[in-house]
Design a protein around this motif. Structure first.
Motif, PDB file in Angstrom:
ATOM      1  N   HIS A  74       0.814  -1.220   0.000  1.00 38.66           N
ATOM      2  CA  HIS A  74       0.000   0.000   0.000  1.00 38.66           C
ATOM      3  C   HIS A  74       0.848   1.271   0.000  1.00 38.66           C
ATOM      4  CE1 HIS A  74      -3.747  -2.241   0.753  1.00 38.66           C
ATOM      5  NE2 HIS A  74      -2.962  -3.049   1.453  1.00 38.66           N
ATOM      6  N   GLY A  75       2.161   1.134   0.168  1.00 41.74           N
ATOM      7  CA  GLY A  75       3.026   2.299   0.148  1.00 41.74           C
ATOM      8  C   GLY A  75       2.870   3.158   1.398  1.00 41.74           C
ATOM      9  N   HIS A  76       3.541   4.300   1.354  1.00 42.70           N
ATOM     10  CA  HIS A  76       3.505   5.208   2.502  1.00 42.70           C
ATOM     11  C   HIS A  76       2.136   5.864   2.645  1.00 42.70           C
ATOM     12  CE1 HIS A  76       4.681   8.301   5.342  1.00 42.70           C
ATOM     13  NE2 HIS A  76       4.148   9.196   4.547  1.00 42.70           N
ATOM     14  N   VAL A  77       1.666   5.956   3.881  1.00 37.44           N
ATOM     15  CA  VAL A  77       0.450   6.705   4.186  1.00 37.44           C
ATOM     16  C   VAL A  77       0.769   7.664   5.327  1.00 37.44           C
ATOM     17  CG1 VAL A  77      -1.039   4.798   3.446  1.00 37.44           C
ATOM     18  CG2 VAL A  77      -0.461   5.033   5.874  1.00 37.44           C
ATOM     19  N   ALA A  78       0.029   8.751   5.417  1.00 42.31           N
ATOM     20  CA  ALA A  78       0.239   9.733   6.482  1.00 42.31           C
ATOM     21  C   ALA A  78      -0.042   9.100   7.840  1.00 42.31           C
ATOM     22  CB  ALA A  78      -0.663  10.939   6.266  1.00 42.31           C
ATOM     23  N   PRO A  79       0.625   9.565   8.901  1.00 42.90           N
ATOM     24  CA  PRO A  79       0.454   8.950  10.219  1.00 42.90           C
ATOM     25  C   PRO A  79      -1.004   8.846  10.672  1.00 42.90           C
ATOM     26  CG  PRO A  79       2.308  10.459  10.258  1.00 42.90           C
ATOM     27  CD  PRO A  79       1.648  10.637   8.920  1.00 42.90           C
ATOM     28  N   GLN A  80      -1.807   9.874  10.369  1.00 42.41           N
ATOM     29  CA  GLN A  80      -3.191   9.836  10.840  1.00 42.41           C
ATOM     30  C   GLN A  80      -4.043   8.822  10.088  1.00 42.41           C
ATOM     31  OE1 GLN A  80      -1.533  12.512   9.758  1.00 42.41           O
ATOM     32  NE2 GLN A  80      -2.822  13.921   8.576  1.00 42.41           N
ATOM     33  N   GLN A  81      -3.522   8.240   8.996  1.00 41.55           N
ATOM     34  CA  GLN A  81      -4.259   7.227   8.242  1.00 41.55           C
ATOM     35  C   GLN A  81      -3.976   5.811   8.736  1.00 41.55           C
ATOM     36  OE1 GLN A  81      -2.762   8.798   4.302  1.00 41.55           O
ATOM     37  NE2 GLN A  81      -4.886   8.433   3.718  1.00 41.55           N
ATOM     38  N   VAL A  82      -2.901   5.623   9.466  1.00 40.62           N
ATOM     39  CA  VAL A  82      -2.501   4.278   9.881  1.00 40.62           C
ATOM     40  C   VAL A  82      -3.574   3.569  10.706  1.00 40.62           C
ATOM     41  CG1 VAL A  82      -0.820   2.985  11.271  1.00 40.62           C
ATOM     42  CG2 VAL A  82      -0.039   4.767   9.698  1.00 40.62           C
ATOM     43  N   PRO A  83      -4.241   4.215  11.672  1.00 44.18           N
ATOM     44  CA  PRO A  83      -5.260   3.494  12.441  1.00 44.18           C
ATOM     45  C   PRO A  83      -6.348   2.864  11.581  1.00 44.18           C
ATOM     46  CG  PRO A  83      -4.718   5.555  13.536  1.00 44.18           C
ATOM     47  CD  PRO A  83      -4.038   5.586  12.204  1.00 44.18           C
ATOM     48  N   GLY A  84      -6.709   3.499  10.474  1.00 39.67           N
ATOM     49  CA  GLY A  84      -7.729   2.928   9.603  1.00 39.67           C
ATOM     50  C   GLY A  84      -7.284   1.621   8.972  1.00 39.67           C
ATOM     51  N   TYR A  85      -6.010   1.522   8.619  1.00 42.37           N
ATOM     52  CA  TYR A  85      -5.472   0.271   8.081  1.00 42.37           C
ATOM     53  C   TYR A  85      -5.405  -0.798   9.168  1.00 42.37           C
ATOM     54  CZ  TYR A  85      -4.186   2.352   3.599  1.00 42.37           C
ATOM     55  OH  TYR A  85      -4.233   2.939   2.351  1.00 42.37           O
ATOM     56  N   LEU A  86      -4.949  -0.418  10.355  1.00 40.60           N
ATOM     57  CA  LEU A  86      -4.859  -1.398  11.436  1.00 40.60           C
ATOM     58  C   LEU A  86      -6.234  -1.955  11.801  1.00 40.60           C
ATOM     59  CD1 LEU A  86      -2.222   0.279  13.804  1.00 40.60           C
ATOM     60  CD2 LEU A  86      -1.879  -1.600  12.181  1.00 40.60           C
ATOM     61  N   ALA A  87      -7.247  -1.101  11.766  1.00 40.21           N
ATOM     62  CA  ALA A  87      -8.593  -1.547  12.116  1.00 40.21           C
ATOM     63  C   ALA A  87      -9.114  -2.601  11.149  1.00 40.21           C
ATOM     64  CB  ALA A  87      -9.546  -0.356  12.151  1.00 40.21           C
TER      65      ALA A  87
END
Length: 432
Positions: free
Chosen positions: A301-314
């Motif tokens: 998925h490549g780099h994502v902004a820090p505030q987007q990471v929780p959505g991927y983890l969920a």
């Protein structure tokens, strides 16, 4: 009744901001958390002529809402400029009315201590070997170095810098014995001083520092890294892949030792599981795609902004922490932080309440406990990892139990807010 104004702490961070590195994110998260205590935070960071930063770009990238002053100090365009930049930051901190220095930048910490500032230095790894030379004074080569730098300043070869202040800092550095190595700076910090305190991010690091400098026993604390409490309203990312398959993911860089080599083996050993890799530089991703070849159950998925990471983890069922014994860092492919690392991704996984499968390494066992808040596997045993992943995908209750316990442990011990409160107590003691 009036209340006193908050004291100001200078956070000196010699890291490019904004940036994709974990150390830059750690700096920002700590500044945010400290701003919620009774300290006013003034963040000093470098800006470069090739890629200038601004306070606005830093705030936007990290979604920074806290009341933090950001002061960008020009990075000197000379060889080994760290001590010059440190002196410029200390001068600016004095003008800003700061009462204390908090930094993980060795030259800034050592030179602030020589100026008799209260200093909290946060160590993430040892400085290296060869410490102690500074105590014996300057060698001939250091004198030559000082003269060479002075000549460049006089001849106008220090691009974009004002020469008189720079010459003044050179004189100050000679007086403070500042043209030395990081190992020398570490040795100076190791002298016990009631206005100085060291923070280590792991017990293994603290033990190694005290073994090298026994006088520091009692002057060093251990504070692991952390994470924010999870937002209950986080929006889950819609991941590609098969809807009836388990989703296993990794968030972070793809440097040597981070574990992508292990993930590449798991992809083929677990064909009924979809693997998602969030992060990594384009060149690293392309290299791994070429190495692995066509693969239907691996998604980058490549780099994502820090505030987007929780959505991927969920969106994941299981989060992977496949560290190897040796771990490289940004900008240093040959470096090694494997013995001392306190990975931000580990705490993000915990905050998200994900079931974690991690490498069974001593430094990770300071936080993760097998069958309590994670499953631990030998870092060099892909068959054990594959069996563990398959068993957890087939056992939702076990995943939920591990994830809930990990979130509880994070919220009890490892939030940025808890870390900031502990640091604030140290700040008050040193500045009293």
């Amino acid at each position: 009744m009036t209340t006193s104004a908050p004291r100001s702490v200078a956070v000196i961070a010699a890291t490019r901001l904004p940036a994709r590195s974990a150390n830059s994110l750690q700096v920002i998260r700590m500044c945010e958390a400290l701003a919620e205590t009774d300290w006013h935070v003034v963040l000093f960071a470098p800006t470069y002529t090739d890629m200038p930063s601004s306070g606005e770009s830093i705030r936007d990238y990290y979604g920074l809402q806290a009341d933090i002053e950001i002061k960008l100090i020009d990075w000197p365009a000379i060889t080994k400029p760290d001590a010059f930049w440190a002196m410029a930051c200390l001068d600016a901190a004095a003008r800003a009315g700061c009462r204390l220095i908090f930094t993980r930048h060795l030259p800034s910490a050592a030179l602030a201590g020589d100026r008799h500032w209260p200093v909290v230095y946060e160590a993430h790894k040892p400085a290296g070997t060869g410490a102690g030379r500074a105590a014996r004074g300057y060698s001939f080569t250091r004198a030559v170095k000082a003269l060479r730098i002075a000549g460049r300043l006089v001849m106008g070869r220090w691009r974009g810098q004002r020469h008189l202040p720079s010459l003044g800092r050179l004189v100050s550095l000679v007086g403070y014995r500042g043209l030395v190595s990081n190992a020398d700076f570490e040795a100076r910090l190791a002298r016990p001083d009631p206005r100085r305190h060291l923070i280590a991010i792991t017990h293994r690091l603290a033990d190694d520092i005290v073994a090298r400098y026994p006088a520091l026993s009692g002057h060093i604390s251990v504070l692991a890294d952390g994470a924010r409490r999870a937002d209950s309203n986080v929006t889950r990312v819609s991941l590609p892949g098969r809807p009836d398959c388990g989703r296993v993911g990794y968030c972070g860089h793809l440097y040597a030792g981070k574990g992508m080599s292990l993930i590449a083996q798991l992809v083929t050993r677990c064909p009924t599981i979809d693997f998602h890799v969030v992060g990594g530089e384009p060149d690293d991703i392309a290299a791994w795609q070429a190495r692995i070849g066509p693969c239907e159950n691996l998604y980058f998925h490549g780099h994502v902004a820090p505030q987007q990471v929780p959505g991927y983890l969920a969106a994941l069922d299981i989060a992977l922490l496949p560290n190897q014994a040796r771990v490289a860092t940004a900008g240093d492919a040959h470096g090694d932080i494997g013995r001392y690392t306190s990975p931000l991704k580990m705490f993000d996984y915990m905050a998200a309440g994900r079931a974690i499968v991690a490498s069974d390494l001593a430094v990770l066992r300071e936080v993760l406990i097998d069958e309590h808040n994670a499953r631990l596997c030998p870092p060099d045993a892909p068959e054990a990892w594959a069996a563990t992943l398959v068993s957890l995908i087939d056992d939702p209750a076990a995943r939920r139990r591990l994830g809930d316990q990990a979130r509880h442990d994070l919220e009890s011990h490892y939030t940025w807010a808890a870390r900031a409160r502990a640091l604030s107590c140290v700040f008050h003691r040193l500045s009293a």
